[in-house]
Design a protein around this motif. Structure first.
Motif, mmCIF file in Angstrom:
data_model
loop_
_atom_site.group_PDB
_atom_site.id
_atom_site.type_symbol
_atom_site.label_atom_id
_atom_site.label_comp_id
_atom_site.label_asym_id
_atom_site.label_seq_id
_atom_site.Cartn_x
_atom_site.Cartn_y
_atom_site.Cartn_z
ATOM 1 N N PHE A 86 0.845 -1.195 0.000
ATOM 2 C CA PHE A 86 0.000 0.000 0.000
ATOM 3 C C PHE A 86 0.875 1.238 0.000
ATOM 4 O O PHE A 86 1.768 1.381 0.840
ATOM 5 C CB PHE A 86 -0.882 -0.033 1.256
ATOM 6 C CG PHE A 86 -1.924 1.060 1.318
ATOM 7 C CD1 PHE A 86 -3.178 0.873 0.751
ATOM 8 C CD2 PHE A 86 -1.655 2.271 1.947
ATOM 9 C CE1 PHE A 86 -4.148 1.870 0.814
ATOM 10 C CE2 PHE A 86 -2.616 3.277 2.010
ATOM 11 C CZ PHE A 86 -3.865 3.061 1.446
ATOM 12 N N CYS A 87 0.629 2.146 -0.950
ATOM 13 C CA CYS A 87 1.353 3.418 -0.974
ATOM 14 C C CYS A 87 0.556 4.435 -0.156
ATOM 15 O O CYS A 87 -0.572 4.773 -0.502
ATOM 16 C CB CYS A 87 1.538 3.937 -2.400
ATOM 17 S SG CYS A 87 2.385 5.538 -2.423
ATOM 18 N N TYR A 88 1.173 4.881 0.933
ATOM 19 C CA TYR A 88 0.447 5.794 1.811
ATOM 20 C C TYR A 88 0.329 7.178 1.184
ATOM 21 O O TYR A 88 -0.672 7.867 1.336
ATOM 22 C CB TYR A 88 1.154 5.878 3.169
ATOM 23 C CG TYR A 88 0.273 6.467 4.238
ATOM 24 C CD1 TYR A 88 -0.775 5.724 4.782
ATOM 25 C CD2 TYR A 88 0.462 7.779 4.677
ATOM 26 C CE1 TYR A 88 -1.603 6.269 5.748
ATOM 27 C CE2 TYR A 88 -0.366 8.327 5.646
ATOM 28 C CZ TYR A 88 -1.391 7.569 6.178
ATOM 29 O OH TYR A 88 -2.219 8.100 7.126
ATOM 30 N N MET A 89 1.359 7.565 0.431
ATOM 31 C CA MET A 89 1.335 8.892 -0.182
ATOM 32 C C MET A 89 0.215 9.024 -1.206
ATOM 33 O O MET A 89 -0.498 10.022 -1.239
ATOM 34 C CB MET A 89 2.683 9.191 -0.854
ATOM 35 C CG MET A 89 3.300 10.400 -0.247
ATOM 36 S SD MET A 89 4.968 10.803 -0.784
ATOM 37 C CE MET A 89 5.148 10.201 -2.409
ATOM 38 N N CYS A 90 0.062 8.008 -2.062
ATOM 39 C CA CYS A 90 -0.995 8.040 -3.072
ATOM 40 C C CYS A 90 -2.273 7.390 -2.541
ATOM 41 O O CYS A 90 -3.297 7.404 -3.197
ATOM 42 C CB CYS A 90 -0.535 7.318 -4.337
ATOM 43 S SG CYS A 90 1.025 7.953 -4.951
ATOM 44 N N TYR A 91 -2.178 6.854 -1.392
ATOM 45 C CA TYR A 91 -3.283 6.197 -0.699
ATOM 46 C C TYR A 91 -3.984 5.176 -1.584
ATOM 47 O O TYR A 91 -5.182 5.268 -1.861
ATOM 48 C CB TYR A 91 -4.281 7.214 -0.143
ATOM 49 C CG TYR A 91 -4.832 6.739 1.189
ATOM 50 C CD1 TYR A 91 -4.066 6.864 2.347
ATOM 51 C CD2 TYR A 91 -6.078 6.115 1.284
ATOM 52 C CE1 TYR A 91 -4.522 6.395 3.557
ATOM 53 C CE2 TYR A 91 -6.537 5.640 2.494
ATOM 54 C CZ TYR A 91 -5.751 5.782 3.634
ATOM 55 O OH TYR A 91 -6.196 5.303 4.834
ATOM 56 N N ARG A 118 5.059 -2.111 -6.337
ATOM 57 C CA ARG A 118 5.565 -0.785 -6.671
ATOM 58 C C ARG A 118 4.352 0.088 -7.016
ATOM 59 O O ARG A 118 3.440 -0.364 -7.700
ATOM 60 C CB ARG A 118 6.527 -0.882 -7.856
ATOM 61 C CG ARG A 118 7.203 0.428 -8.230
ATOM 62 C CD ARG A 118 8.243 0.212 -9.312
ATOM 63 N NE ARG A 118 9.477 -0.370 -8.797
ATOM 64 C CZ ARG A 118 10.468 0.349 -8.231
ATOM 65 N NH1 ARG A 118 10.359 1.655 -8.119
ATOM 66 N NH2 ARG A 118 11.551 -0.241 -7.813
ATOM 67 N N CYS A 119 4.371 1.325 -6.529
ATOM 68 C CA CYS A 119 3.224 2.196 -6.767
ATOM 69 C C CYS A 119 3.191 2.636 -8.233
ATOM 70 O O CYS A 119 4.196 3.114 -8.761
ATOM 71 C CB CYS A 119 3.287 3.417 -5.853
ATOM 72 S SG CYS A 119 1.900 4.542 -6.117
ATOM 73 N N GLU A 120 2.061 2.453 -8.853
ATOM 74 C CA GLU A 120 1.945 2.789 -10.272
ATOM 75 C C GLU A 120 1.975 4.297 -10.515
ATOM 76 O O GLU A 120 2.306 4.741 -11.614
ATOM 77 C CB GLU A 120 0.654 2.197 -10.859
ATOM 78 C CG GLU A 120 0.791 0.708 -11.110
ATOM 79 C CD GLU A 120 -0.492 0.087 -11.643
ATOM 80 O OE1 GLU A 120 -1.420 0.844 -11.990
ATOM 81 O OE2 GLU A 120 -0.539 -1.154 -11.706
ATOM 82 N N ASP A 121 1.620 5.079 -9.501
ATOM 83 C CA ASP A 121 1.588 6.532 -9.691
ATOM 84 C C ASP A 121 2.922 7.194 -9.377
ATOM 85 O O ASP A 121 3.451 7.947 -10.188
ATOM 86 C CB ASP A 121 0.477 7.152 -8.849
ATOM 87 C CG ASP A 121 -0.895 6.827 -9.423
ATOM 88 O OD1 ASP A 121 -0.956 6.428 -10.608
ATOM 89 O OD2 ASP A 121 -1.897 6.944 -8.690
ATOM 90 N N CYS A 122 3.478 6.936 -8.200
ATOM 91 C CA CYS A 122 4.702 7.639 -7.807
ATOM 92 C C CYS A 122 5.949 6.774 -7.964
ATOM 93 O O CYS A 122 7.068 7.267 -7.813
ATOM 94 C CB CYS A 122 4.585 8.164 -6.383
ATOM 95 S SG CYS A 122 4.629 6.875 -5.143
ATOM 96 N N GLY A 123 5.758 5.505 -8.239
ATOM 97 C CA GLY A 123 6.902 4.625 -8.466
ATOM 98 C C GLY A 123 7.579 4.129 -7.197
ATOM 99 O O GLY A 123 8.569 3.395 -7.260
HETATM 100 ZN ZN LIG Z 1 2.440 6.155 -4.689
#
Ligand SMILES: [Zn+2]
Length: 144
Positions: free
Chosen positions: A21-26, A33-38
């Motif tokens: 889970f990416c907390y920044m992009c929630y 790996r986060c698809e938005d921020c990488g």
């Molecule tokens: Zn992210």
């Protein structure tokens, strides 16, 4: 299973039951790996419980939900009963053995209870995991 295998399996289970889970992009990042921020610096998301780094909290939650931690007081009283019987008579008073010992010598009771716990840990009959102690055979059954 030895204690280390049990702990490893619990950690594996914590990973299986959760999603990165990416907390920044929630958002959930099932690929790791986060698809938005990488970012690959991801928390774990446990459905219905929350998001956090690490796996210890996940293990705690799974064990709390699905197994019963040992009630040391109950278990010790049961052992005393098995060894010394259920009832004792002192003069004209009848009492259960545990209550009698606790009242006659609460310190001796606590010391013996501590030794009982130590012996269970030493024999590896019980394993400390999550927020408490669990019977090893129950952990093994749960994990296999
Ligand atoms: Zn992210």
């Amino acid at each position: 299973m030895n204690v280390e295998e049990i702990k490893n399996k619990l950690t594996e289970l914590a990973f299986e039951r959760t999603t990165p889970f990416c907390y920044m992009c929630y958002q959930l990042c099932p690929n790791g790996r986060c698809e938005d921020c990488g970012s690959d610096d991801l928390m774990r998301h446990l459905d219905g419980v929350g998001v956090e780094y690490g796996t210890e909290w996940i293990v705690e939650s799974i064990l709390e939900e699905e197994l019963e931690a040992i009630d040391l007081d109950d278990s010790f009283e049961q052992m005393i009963e098995d060894c010394y019987g259920t009832e004792v008579q002192i003069g004209f008073i009848k009492s259960d053995v545990s209550t009698a010992i606790k009242n006659l010598d609460p310190i001796a009771w606590d010391v013996a209870k501590g030794e009982y716990l130590d012996s269970l840990i030493e024999d590896v009959s019980i394993v400390e995991a999550g927020n408490g102690y669990y019977w090893k055979h129950e952990l093994e059954a749960f994990l296999s």
